[in-house]
Design a protein around this motif. Structure first.
Motif, PDB file in Angstrom:
ATOM      1  N   ARG A  97       0.316  14.670  -2.358  1.00  0.00           N
ATOM      2  CA  ARG A  97      -0.564  14.936  -3.500  1.00  0.00           C
ATOM      3  C   ARG A  97      -1.911  14.243  -3.386  1.00  0.00           C
ATOM      4  NH1 ARG A  97       1.286  19.202  -6.514  1.00  0.00           N
ATOM      5  NH2 ARG A  97       3.522  19.108  -6.514  1.00  0.00           N
ATOM      6  N   LYS A  98      -2.004  13.254  -2.510  1.00  0.00           N
ATOM      7  CA  LYS A  98      -3.284  12.573  -2.318  1.00  0.00           C
ATOM      8  C   LYS A  98      -4.166  13.322  -1.317  1.00  0.00           C
ATOM      9  CE  LYS A  98      -2.856   7.905  -3.654  1.00  0.00           C
ATOM     10  NZ  LYS A  98      -4.116   7.947  -4.310  1.00  0.00           N
ATOM     11  N   GLN A  99      -3.582  14.289  -0.622  1.00  0.00           N
ATOM     12  CA  GLN A  99      -4.362  15.072   0.332  1.00  0.00           C
ATOM     13  C   GLN A  99      -5.375  15.924  -0.430  1.00  0.00           C
ATOM     14  OE1 GLN A  99      -4.710  15.031   3.464  1.00  0.00           O
ATOM     15  NE2 GLN A  99      -2.842  14.275   4.376  1.00  0.00           N
ATOM     16  N   LYS A 100      -6.567  15.938   0.068  1.00  0.00           N
ATOM     17  CA  LYS A 100      -7.628  16.745  -0.535  1.00  0.00           C
ATOM     18  C   LYS A 100      -7.809  18.000   0.316  1.00  0.00           C
ATOM     19  CE  LYS A 100      -8.387  13.287  -3.290  1.00  0.00           C
ATOM     20  NZ  LYS A 100      -7.368  13.071  -4.215  1.00  0.00           N
ATOM     21  N   MET A 101      -8.896  18.686   0.110  1.00  0.00           N
ATOM     22  CA  MET A 101      -9.195  19.877   0.910  1.00  0.00           C
ATOM     23  C   MET A 101      -9.374  19.504   2.382  1.00  0.00           C
ATOM     24  SD  MET A 101      -8.987  22.344  -1.134  1.00  0.00           S
ATOM     25  CE  MET A 101      -9.900  23.785  -0.666  1.00  0.00           C
ATOM     26  N   VAL A 102      -9.885  18.302   2.612  1.00  0.00           N
ATOM     27  CA  VAL A 102     -10.039  17.804   3.973  1.00  0.00           C
ATOM     28  C   VAL A 102      -8.820  16.951   4.288  1.00  0.00           C
ATOM     29  CG1 VAL A 102     -11.465  16.372   5.485  1.00  0.00           C
ATOM     30  CG2 VAL A 102     -12.537  17.754   3.692  1.00  0.00           C
ATOM     31  N   SER A 103      -8.223  17.177   5.430  1.00  0.00           N
ATOM     32  CA  SER A 103      -7.026  16.436   5.805  1.00  0.00           C
ATOM     33  C   SER A 103      -7.339  14.949   5.998  1.00  0.00           C
ATOM     34  CB  SER A 103      -6.451  17.020   7.095  1.00  0.00           C
ATOM     35  OG  SER A 103      -5.245  16.388   7.403  1.00  0.00           O
ATOM     36  N   ILE A 104      -6.578  14.111   5.329  1.00  0.00           N
ATOM     37  CA  ILE A 104      -6.736  12.658   5.425  1.00  0.00           C
ATOM     38  C   ILE A 104      -5.547  12.122   6.209  1.00  0.00           C
ATOM     39  CG2 ILE A 104      -6.911  10.503   4.106  1.00  0.00           C
ATOM     40  CD1 ILE A 104      -7.928  12.251   1.743  1.00  0.00           C
ATOM     41  N   PRO A 105      -5.782  11.238   7.169  1.00  0.00           N
ATOM     42  CA  PRO A 105      -4.657  10.700   7.958  1.00  0.00           C
ATOM     43  C   PRO A 105      -3.614  10.010   7.073  1.00  0.00           C
ATOM     44  CG  PRO A 105      -6.769  10.070   8.925  1.00  0.00           C
ATOM     45  CD  PRO A 105      -7.068  10.706   7.610  1.00  0.00           C
ATOM     46  N   LEU A 106      -2.341  10.204   7.430  1.00  0.00           N
ATOM     47  CA  LEU A 106      -1.254   9.608   6.664  1.00  0.00           C
ATOM     48  C   LEU A 106      -1.367   8.089   6.594  1.00  0.00           C
ATOM     49  CD1 LEU A 106       1.962  11.583   7.675  1.00  0.00           C
ATOM     50  CD2 LEU A 106       0.742  11.620   5.517  1.00  0.00           C
ATOM     51  N   ARG A 107      -1.814   7.476   7.683  1.00  0.00           N
ATOM     52  CA  ARG A 107      -1.948   6.013   7.696  1.00  0.00           C
ATOM     53  C   ARG A 107      -2.911   5.560   6.598  1.00  0.00           C
ATOM     54  NH1 ARG A 107      -2.601   2.791  12.468  1.00  0.00           N
ATOM     55  NH2 ARG A 107      -0.429   2.403  12.947  1.00  0.00           N
ATOM     56  N   GLN A 108      -3.998   6.266   6.411  1.00  0.00           N
ATOM     57  CA  GLN A 108      -4.979   5.912   5.381  1.00  0.00           C
ATOM     58  C   GLN A 108      -4.387   6.109   3.985  1.00  0.00           C
ATOM     59  OE1 GLN A 108      -8.822   7.793   5.797  1.00  0.00           O
ATOM     60  NE2 GLN A 108      -9.315   7.463   3.646  1.00  0.00           N
ATOM     61  N   LEU A 109      -3.691   7.233   3.792  1.00  0.00           N
ATOM     62  CA  LEU A 109      -3.079   7.501   2.493  1.00  0.00           C
ATOM     63  C   LEU A 109      -2.010   6.465   2.162  1.00  0.00           C
ATOM     64  CD1 LEU A 109      -2.713  11.376   2.746  1.00  0.00           C
ATOM     65  CD2 LEU A 109      -4.334  10.114   1.347  1.00  0.00           C
ATOM     66  N   ALA A 110      -1.226   6.094   3.155  1.00  0.00           N
ATOM     67  CA  ALA A 110      -0.180   5.088   2.946  1.00  0.00           C
ATOM     68  C   ALA A 110      -0.795   3.741   2.599  1.00  0.00           C
ATOM     69  CB  ALA A 110       0.687   4.973   4.189  1.00  0.00           C
TER      70      ALA A 110
END
Length: 189
Positions: A97-110
């Motif tokens: 759910r934190k992913q936006k239109m631009v893919s964000i690396p999982l490491r950053q989201l975590a």
């Protein structure tokens, strides 16, 4: 001034006591009590369906792995796959759910939600690499369950105990659990 009553939210649990009982059961370490709590979560899920808070669902999946592990009925490889699926699902759900239109690396989201990076790396290995050792999967499960306890379960308990007077009845306690469940489900989603 007239005090507005909060909107009621329908939830799957009967009341605050059932919620607390399940929380304690899941985290108690006794396989029999954990299984009873898992059965209750399954009943909630059948009533609540996709509205079930993701944290409750993820906690139940990880505890189910621990119960299977302690039963001695599964081989090491089967346990790795069971823990692996629960861990992959956990990381994917909380970061999805934190992913936006631009893919964000999982490491950053975590990192944003304070999940240890090595858990994301473990998820990557489980998904794309060679299966890790069972000990690492067990450790990942314990770390994630601790994270869930601190960021979700304890928060629910804390939010409901704060600002309540001793005179309030169980209906008002239940409203607090309902409101927090909905708010926290939105935060998780």
């Amino acid at each position: 001034r007239k005090r507005l009553k909060p909107l009621r939210t329908v939830v799957a649990w009967r009341g605050r006591a059932e919620w607390d009982q399940v929380m304690v059961g899941l985290y108690c370490g006794d396989s029999r009590l954990q299984q009873e709590a898992l059965d209750r979560v399954s009943a909630w899920k059948s009533r609540y369906g996709p509205k079930m808070p993701l944290a409750v669902d993820c906690t139940a999946e990880l505890i189910r792995c621990k119960v299977l592990d302690s039963s001695g009925k599964l081989k090491s490889h089967e346990l790795i796959l069971s823990y692996g699926l629960a861990l992959v699902r956990f990381v994917n759900l909380i970061t999805e759910r934190k992913q936006k239109m631009v893919s964000i690396p999982l490491r950053q989201l975590a990192k944003e939600v304070d999940i240890p990076i090595w858990v994301v790396d473990l998820r990557h290995e489980l998904t794309h690499g060679k299966l890790p050792r069972l000990a690492l999967c067990r450790k990942g499960c314990d770390v994630v369950l601790d994270w869930l306890r601190k960021t979700y379960w304890s928060r629910q308990l804390g939010n409901n105990l704060c600002e309540e007077s001793e005179d309030e009845d169980e209906d008002e306690e239940q409203e607090g659990v309902e409101e927090n469940a909905e708010l926290d489900n939105d935060a998780w989603e």
